[in-house]
Design an enzyme around this catalytic site. Sequence first.
Site, PDB file in Angstrom:
ATOM      1  CG  ASP A  38      16.806 -17.023  33.492  1.00 42.84           C
ATOM      2  OD1 ASP A  38      17.759 -17.345  32.739  1.00 42.84           O
ATOM      3  OD2 ASP A  38      16.119 -16.001  33.334  1.00 42.84           O
ATOM      4  CB  ALA A  39      14.627 -21.990  37.462  1.00 44.02           C
ATOM      5  CE1 TYR A  41      24.960 -19.103  35.370  1.00 44.23           C
ATOM      6  CE2 TYR A  41      23.911 -17.711  37.022  1.00 44.23           C
ATOM      7  CZ  TYR A  41      25.012 -18.031  36.249  1.00 44.23           C
ATOM      8  OH  TYR A  41      26.164 -17.295  36.348  1.00 44.23           O
ATOM      9  CG  LEU A  88      41.925   1.545  15.235  1.00 42.46           C
ATOM     10  CD1 LEU A  88      40.589   0.860  14.978  1.00 42.46           C
ATOM     11  CD2 LEU A  88      43.069   0.737  14.648  1.00 42.46           C
ATOM     12  CD  GLU A 119      38.771  -7.404  13.982  1.00 43.28           C
ATOM     13  OE1 GLU A 119      38.744  -6.484  14.818  1.00 43.28           O
ATOM     14  OE2 GLU A 119      39.718  -8.185  13.844  1.00 43.28           O
ATOM     15  CE  LYS A 121      36.746   3.134  15.719  1.00 36.78           C
ATOM     16  NZ  LYS A 121      36.036   3.670  16.862  1.00 36.78           N
ATOM     17  CG  ASP A 123      29.923   3.929  19.616  1.00 39.89           C
ATOM     18  OD1 ASP A 123      30.954   4.339  20.181  1.00 39.89           O
ATOM     19  OD2 ASP A 123      28.978   4.664  19.300  1.00 39.89           O
ATOM     20  NE  ARG A 142      43.364   4.332  23.559  1.00 34.11           N
ATOM     21  CZ  ARG A 142      43.786   5.573  23.446  1.00 34.11           C
ATOM     22  NH1 ARG A 142      43.274   6.514  24.206  1.00 34.11           N
ATOM     23  NH2 ARG A 142      44.724   5.884  22.575  1.00 34.11           N
ATOM     24  CD  GLU A 179      35.508  -0.709  22.176  1.00 30.25           C
ATOM     25  OE1 GLU A 179      36.715  -1.044  22.117  1.00 30.25           O
ATOM     26  OE2 GLU A 179      35.132   0.457  22.003  1.00 30.25           O
ATOM     27  CE1 TYR A 231      40.152  -3.850  20.213  1.00 29.21           C
ATOM     28  CE2 TYR A 231      37.770  -4.020  20.332  1.00 29.21           C
ATOM     29  CZ  TYR A 231      38.935  -3.335  20.617  1.00 29.21           C
ATOM     30  OH  TYR A 231      38.879  -2.160  21.300  1.00 29.21           O
ATOM     31  CB  CYS A 443       4.831  29.005  34.724  1.00 34.37           C
ATOM     32  SG  CYS A 443       4.560  27.746  33.461  1.00 34.37           S
TER      33      CYS A 443
HETATM   34  S1  IVH Z   1      41.796  -2.584  17.173  1.00 33.23           S
HETATM   35  C1  IVH Z   1      45.820  -1.788  17.453  1.00 33.23           C
HETATM   36  N1  IVH Z   1      39.380  -3.433  16.612  1.00 33.23           N
HETATM   37  O1  IVH Z   1      38.268   1.736  18.455  1.00 33.23           O
HETATM   38  C2  IVH Z   1      44.548  -1.120  17.368  1.00 33.23           C
HETATM   39  N2  IVH Z   1      39.607  -1.451  17.892  1.00 33.23           N
HETATM   40  O2  IVH Z   1      40.399   4.274  17.892  1.00 33.23           O
HETATM   41  C3  IVH Z   1      43.709  -1.413  18.527  1.00 33.23           C
HETATM   42  N3  IVH Z   1      37.473  -0.481  18.598  1.00 33.23           N
HETATM   43  O3  IVH Z   1      40.513   2.241  21.063  1.00 33.23           O
HETATM   44  C4  IVH Z   1      42.311  -1.302  18.233  1.00 33.23           C
HETATM   45  N4  IVH Z   1      36.176  -1.988  17.684  1.00 33.23           N
HETATM   46  O4  IVH Z   1      38.439   0.921  21.577  1.00 33.23           O
HETATM   47  C5  IVH Z   1      40.119  -2.490  17.213  1.00 33.23           C
HETATM   48  N5  IVH Z   1      37.309  -4.334  16.082  1.00 33.23           N
HETATM   49  C6  IVH Z   1      38.038  -3.397  16.686  1.00 33.23           C
HETATM   50  C7  IVH Z   1      37.455  -2.321  17.401  1.00 33.23           C
HETATM   51  C8  IVH Z   1      38.272  -1.368  17.981  1.00 33.23           C
HETATM   52  C9  IVH Z   1      36.215  -0.876  18.400  1.00 33.23           C
HETATM   53  C10 IVH Z   1      37.847   0.757  19.336  1.00 33.23           C
HETATM   54  C11 IVH Z   1      38.965   0.577  20.334  1.00 33.23           C
HETATM   55  C12 IVH Z   1      40.007   1.577  19.954  1.00 33.23           C
HETATM   56  C13 IVH Z   1      39.282   2.502  19.036  1.00 33.23           C
HETATM   57  C14 IVH Z   1      40.203   2.963  17.930  1.00 33.23           C
END
Ligand code: IVH
Length: 678
Positions: A38-39, A41, A88, A119, A121, A123, A142, A179, A231, A443
């Site tokens: 850190d230092a 940097y 998705l 992959e 997903k 959050d 988005r 993400e 992704y 109270c």
């Molecule tokens: S692909 C063409 N890959 O999930 C499809 N999405 O409802 C584009 N998300 O809006 C998404 N991890 O925000 C993709 N490994 C991953 C993801 C991912 C999270 C989110 C993304 C998307 C939502 C799908």
Amino acid sequence: MGGSASRSQARRRLEELRREIREADHAYYVLDRPSLTDAQYDERYRELTRLEASWPEFDDPGSPTRRVPGAVAEGFESFEHPTPMLSLNNVTSEEDFGEWVDALDRFLKDEEERAYSIEPKIDGVSLELVYRDGLLETAATRGDGFRGEDVTTNARTIRSIPPRLHGDDAPPLLVVRGEAYIRKSDFEQLNRQLEEDGAEPFANPRNLCAGSLRQLDPAIPANRPIRYFAYALGARADAPGAEGGAVVDSQTRLLERLRAFGLPTVSESRRVEERAGVAAAYADLLAKRDALPYEIDGMVAKVDDAELQERLGTRNRSPRWAVAWKFPPQRAATRLLRVVWSVGRTGTITPRADLEPVRLAGVTVSSATLHNVDELGRLGLREGDPVVVERAGDVIPRVVEVEEAKRSGSEREIVVPETCPVCDTPVERVEGRVAIRCPNFACPAQIVRHLQHFASRLGLDIRGLGEKQTQQLWDAGLVKDAADLFRLRPEDLEGLERWGAKSAKNLVEQIDQARTRPLHRFLYALGIPEVGERGAKILARTFSTLDGVLEADREHLLEIDEVGETMADAVLHWFADERNADMLARMREAGVDPEPAEAAGAGAFEGLTVVFTGKLETLSRSEAKERVEALGGRAGSSISSRTDLVVLGPGAGGKQKKAEELGVETIDEEEFLRRAGA
Ligand code: IVH
């Protein structure tokens, strides 16, 4: 300086420092392998800032110092995505997943095995990055999938996002999708910090991340540990400008390519050769879930081959070639230590479960909600019981069941209190409601909660006055009600534990600013029963000034469309109460003078019926409904020809179809927030 030797020296040093810092950011945030302390940097960073100030002619928009922003923005511009951002389709079981593969077979008219890219997903919050000639030009949320918000200034503060792509073969245009997210440990630490500072904590890492990206002052996201995973591509090979380095023949290659550009790609990704491997990958990922440093809510399976993706195309704004296989809500077994009763602002007494601490979804859970007295009966809960707690998506953990078979016999019956746990006044059962309440207006618990509400974000928004601080002021005898806040002097606070000259001065300044907050905020802050955010706005708009509200009689109140007898009586009753009148008088003496409201104007949803369906990402359902109402609209529950607007979240399903059939306008949550002026 100024000679040509020092000039070229400076230039070389600038380039060197920029490269070193870029590499260090990449090593730390992308590769997870720090290359500098850190230092070290900080030292390089300071030298770079100094040199850049002396040599403005060597300015570089790709410099790592450009991350740290200057001015506060007034709002976000809207940004049209080069190609729509899709969502998705979800499946929740192996059987559903199998059906998805069968549908692919039918569509492609072949039953050959094909490979998938698997992959997690993430959050988080989806974020698009547009690189032109290798330089980060725009970052956008988005939005409704077609248009999002331009949050470039904020995204530049994310250190895992390179301002300039690595390598020398960047295409003229590269649109990256991914993400933004915050790690669980960073979230826990930051939430603790926010609480210490008297700010309201966030419910989960995703909300914190979304909230940070939407800050108008970029200094805030700059200090929040937001990270990024890429992704997908936003423009496919046939989109103008997407040629060159970005054309790849599979998802697996795409991820490799993105990594070579210096972008962090979704970790834990892998390629499986056939459908049978997908279920195993799912089980693996599920088992790893808690140990991962970030929150995931499922697995994404993508047909790996780009040509097949092309043939499969999209339907209903989702690609046919990818599917999200969602995880079930997370559960953990633990023990109920005791039920704690807490008294709310209006005296309602609610039970909370104190649990033996247990790791759940990667965070430590030591308490859970029990909703109300009836819930105890429904669960058949006893103190000491072995219980199962669940955390679904973003909600606070809740006790879902008692594991009766595991009881030891020493569990004790839960005693519903007959007197207030704080002030000992006998409780009242509220007719027709499941609640018990403390009827004592004085109270201490009610007063402290009232102070918290008064200072909260939607109230007078007094920063630095959170849960801990209000309790502390009460305990020290400095405030007996909200009016006393306006008499606080820095020297009153300085002697208290954890307060210094600076924080004391800050709080007194914050309180000073609160004196002239808009009337509706003030009315909401008072905590008049039946008067929520919307009611406060209606009163403010109708009567313009505090005196106007004070003078209103029953007839006046009932003339307002949205005000019924219950609210009218609650308002009259509250202002007629001597203690309240006295508190208001003391506030005014202390210079409280809310800003008058503009006369009733058309709200963003004036006269519209709005229906929410699917999951909301940043707001709770009830918050979203309150916004609609506060802005003049009505929140409906089912879609009909009278519906004006449908807000679709992920998993909207049947209602989306119905809205389309009826030709009702549909928008997503971000667009809703934009229209709501949030
Ligand atoms: S692909 C063409 N890959 O999930 C499809 N999405 O409802 C584009 N998300 O809006 C998404 N991890 O925000 C993709 N490994 C991953 C993801 C991912 C999270 C989110 C993304 C998307 C939502 C799908």
